[in-house]
Design an enzyme around this catalytic site. Structure first.
Site, PDB file in Angstrom:
ATOM      1  N   SER A   1      -8.237  -1.152  -2.918  1.00 30.21           N
ATOM      2  CA  SER A   1      -6.793  -0.903  -2.888  1.00 30.21           C
ATOM      3  C   SER A   1      -5.974  -2.003  -2.235  1.00 30.21           C
ATOM      4  O   SER A   1      -4.744  -1.918  -2.223  1.00 30.21           O
ATOM      5  CB  SER A   1      -6.520   0.438  -2.201  1.00 30.21           C
ATOM      6  OG  SER A   1      -6.943   1.501  -3.025  1.00 30.21           O
ATOM      7  N   LYS A  12      -3.193  -3.311  -4.418  1.00 26.37           N
ATOM      8  CA  LYS A  12      -1.869  -2.705  -4.575  1.00 26.37           C
ATOM      9  C   LYS A  12      -0.748  -3.616  -4.085  1.00 26.37           C
ATOM     10  O   LYS A  12       0.325  -3.711  -4.700  1.00 26.37           O
ATOM     11  CB  LYS A  12      -1.827  -1.362  -3.843  1.00 26.37           C
ATOM     12  CG  LYS A  12      -2.687  -0.281  -4.476  1.00 26.37           C
ATOM     13  CD  LYS A  12      -2.687   0.989  -3.660  1.00 26.37           C
ATOM     14  CE  LYS A  12      -3.323   2.162  -4.391  1.00 26.37           C
ATOM     15  NZ  LYS A  12      -4.746   1.984  -4.690  1.00 26.37           N
ATOM     16  N   TYR A  27      -0.421   9.523  -0.837  1.00 20.41           N
ATOM     17  CA  TYR A  27      -1.152   8.431  -1.470  1.00 20.41           C
ATOM     18  C   TYR A  27      -1.485   8.803  -2.908  1.00 20.41           C
ATOM     19  O   TYR A  27      -2.027   9.872  -3.170  1.00 20.41           O
ATOM     20  CB  TYR A  27      -2.432   8.146  -0.702  1.00 20.41           C
ATOM     21  CG  TYR A  27      -3.037   6.798  -0.997  1.00 20.41           C
ATOM     22  CD1 TYR A  27      -2.607   5.682  -0.298  1.00 20.41           C
ATOM     23  CD2 TYR A  27      -4.015   6.639  -1.962  1.00 20.41           C
ATOM     24  CE1 TYR A  27      -3.154   4.431  -0.557  1.00 20.41           C
ATOM     25  CE2 TYR A  27      -4.565   5.396  -2.237  1.00 20.41           C
ATOM     26  CZ  TYR A  27      -4.134   4.293  -1.515  1.00 20.41           C
ATOM     27  OH  TYR A  27      -4.670   3.061  -1.792  1.00 20.41           O
ATOM     28  N   ASN A  78      -2.996   6.737  -6.312  1.00 22.05           N
ATOM     29  CA  ASN A  78      -3.415   5.534  -7.041  1.00 22.05           C
ATOM     30  C   ASN A  78      -2.671   5.390  -8.362  1.00 22.05           C
ATOM     31  O   ASN A  78      -2.393   4.281  -8.816  1.00 22.05           O
ATOM     32  CB  ASN A  78      -4.918   5.602  -7.306  1.00 22.05           C
ATOM     33  CG  ASN A  78      -5.735   5.364  -6.063  1.00 22.05           C
ATOM     34  OD1 ASN A  78      -5.852   4.245  -5.579  1.00 22.05           O
ATOM     35  ND2 ASN A  78      -6.295   6.423  -5.515  1.00 22.05           N
ATOM     36  N   HIS A 119      -3.846  -3.075   4.702  1.00 22.95           N
ATOM     37  CA  HIS A 119      -4.296  -2.094   3.720  1.00 22.95           C
ATOM     38  C   HIS A 119      -5.794  -2.266   3.546  1.00 22.95           C
ATOM     39  O   HIS A 119      -6.340  -3.343   3.753  1.00 22.95           O
ATOM     40  CB  HIS A 119      -3.599  -2.299   2.377  1.00 22.95           C
ATOM     41  CG  HIS A 119      -3.457  -1.034   1.570  1.00 22.95           C
ATOM     42  ND1 HIS A 119      -4.519  -0.397   0.971  1.00 22.95           N
ATOM     43  CD2 HIS A 119      -2.360  -0.299   1.275  1.00 22.95           C
ATOM     44  CE1 HIS A 119      -4.068   0.682   0.328  1.00 22.95           C
ATOM     45  NE2 HIS A 119      -2.769   0.772   0.500  1.00 22.95           N
TER      46      HIS A 119
END
Length: 529
Positions: free
Chosen positions: A62, A65, A153, A155, A288
């Site tokens: 992640s 992102k 959260y 995705n 992150h």
């Protein structure tokens, strides 16, 4: 090197392989724009004895992102320029669609599509294509909160962003990401590698631990803007150096994606553009992490100290804790406070609004809270108040009030009487969720209860159900397509005034309050002869 304790940092690096045990890992530190530490240990492939090096690429998970959001801001003056394209991707959605910036900030209210794969009948090692991702996202009829109200959260937010960028430009998302973000940051080998079946540079990800051993992880899912970038440690240290080099540029992309944002009510939001903002060891941090099956990664940046840390494992130990430990050592951070034992906090409550149970347990280290994806340890302040970063619990009579500041959410949960067993015969049967186009079946078998999910991805494995309280059950989901499984689902049974079961609500933190209607009559398997 001023402002950094190199001896403490080197010792912390020396301890990493023993503290975070697994096949291999890499770690690096950048201070004042220069690489001051780089480590690579263990084996990228245990069977072939391929050594891990700083040049071998692994999934960033992640961390991808923030790069997706940087590309968005690089290409478009305003994120909302892409808003006219969103309805085509969410054709069944009722009500107000989220804004494009709200996708970037995880304020969309959309349920996480990787959690929903469980309810759609996915096998943990099953194939999941890019087309499957769009099809699953397109089933959404509603969110689990109004856009901009809270943080959750998801995705899928970043999967949508990647598709929106591709449609708006008419270009391949991966090619754009490489040309405009990765190469400009001096990352020569980083790229988008959507299909997790591909073993980049021969690196294998592993599941397991020292207790049960390590086995190669099997995955056949596809990622794009949510977790699709692969990069070496050398690539990532270049990313950190690029962040430092552009620190004073108002148009610098990292400076833009790390700028503060708010929720719709004006409250500060600690997550924006694929980055989390928080305090650690007395410093403001942006960073992150993430995980896909067999890998775990984390990067952080401390702007006031011009320090960055990167940790990537080809196993599933916590790269976040490892990176924060290196940061604390380098900046001479304070030692953690001694734990305070909890007494009298144990109990079970129900958050009716979100349809989720809340459970507290007394431990010698504090109050162990089960509510969201992973258990959290809180420090008791007195017999009615306990706190952890961004989270507070307080007792008001029999109710438990939970303030989740990072999510802009206050929960009031009512107490429940726990059960250690319950008869599932009268709830057994088939149920259908029109809102997501999926079904489930509950089976009562000789005192035990099981549940199986069916949907667009097939017929999933049976999962165990455990009673919590009257008409309240926990469904365990310890393995899923994504590396971080949804954990425990809360299943609430609904009855008519006559006592007849009419349906249920099922949800987890990432995908809350999904309504199912009962189909036909109950089914209970006979006792074996």
């Amino acid at each position: 090197m001023t402002g950094i304790d190199m001896a403490a940092l080197e010792r912390a690096l020396d301890l990493l392989p023993g503290q975070y045990r697994g096949p291999a890992g890499v770690a690096g530190v950048v201070k004042d724009g220069q690489i001051v530490a780089r480590r690579a240990w263990g084996y990228a492939d245990m069977a072939t004895r391929l050594p891990m090096t700083a040049a071998l690429r692994m999934p960033l998970c992640s961390i991808s992102k923030q790069m997706t959001c940087a590309l968005l801001l690089d290409l478009f003056e305003q994120p909302e320029d892409l808003a006219p394209l969103l309805p085509d991707l969410l054709p069944r959605f009722r009500g107000v669609l989220p804004g494009i910036a709200q996708l970037c900030h995880n304020q969309s209210g959309l349920r996480d599509y990787w959690a929903l794969t469980v309810l759609q009948g996915a096998a943990p090692e099953g194939r999941f294509t890019l087309e499957d991702g769009l099809a699953l996202l397109a089933t959404a009829e509603e969110g689990h909160f109004a856009p901009g109200a809270c943080y959750s959260y998801s995705n899928g937010n970043f999967r949508l962003l990647a598709e929106l960028i591709a449609r708006a430009t008419g270009r391949d998302f991966g090619a754009l990401l490489e040309d405009r973000i990765l190469r400009r940051a001096g990352m020569p080998t980083a790229r988008l590698a959507a299909d997790t079946r591909d073993r980049i540079d021969g690196v294998i990800g592993y599941e397991g631990n020292d207790e049960v051993g390590f086995l190669p992880a099997r995955s056949a899912i596809s990622w794009t803007g949510d977790a699709g970038v692969v990069a070496s440690l050398d690539d990532m240290l270049a990313w950190e150096r690029h962040i430092d080099a552009t620190r004073d540029d108002p148009a610098g992309l990292y400076r833009r994606i790390s700028a503060p944002v708010t929720f719709a009510d004006g409250a500060p939001a600690p997550y924006a553009y694929g980055l989390r903002r928080y305090r650690h060891a007395g410093h403001e941090v942006t960073g992150h992490g993430g995980g896909i099956r067999g890998f775990c990664s984390f990067r952080l940046h401390v702007a006031d100290a011009r320090l960055s840390v990167v940790v990537i494992f080809n196993h599933e130990a916590s790269a976040m804790r490892a990176a924060e430990g290196l940061m604390t050592a380098a900046l001479r951070g304070p030692a953690p406070a001694a734990p305070v034992a909890a007494h009298g906090w144990g109990g079970l409550w129900l958050d009716d609004e979100n349809g989720l149970f809340l459970r507290c347990t007394d431990t010698a280290e504090g109050v162990r809270l089960h509510y969201a994806v992973s258990p959290v340890m809180l420090r008791p302040l007195d017999d009615r108040h306990a706190e952890a970063p961004g989270l507070a619990l307080r007792r008001e009579g029999e109710e438990m009030v939970m303030e989740r500041r990072a999510e802009n959410l206050t929960v009031r949960a009512r107490p429940l009487v726990p059960l250690d067993r319950a008869d599932a015969d009268d709830i057994a049967g088939r149920y259908h969720a029109p809102g997501i186009g999926a079904a489930l079946e509950i089976v009562a078998r000789d005192g035990a209860a099981y549940i199986g999910f069916d949907g667009m991805l097939g017929q999933g494995p049976m999962e165990r159900m455990y009673p919590l309280a009257r008409d309240l059950w926990s469904v365990t989901s310890r393995r899923a397509m994504d590396a971080a499984p949804p954990g425990e689902w809360t299943l609430c049974i609904h009855r008519a005034e006559t006592g007849e079961v009419t349906g249920l609500t099922l949800g987890c933190w990432l995908a809350r309050a999904i309504r199912y209607h009962r189909d036909g009559r109950a089914m209970s398997l006979p006792h074996p002869p």
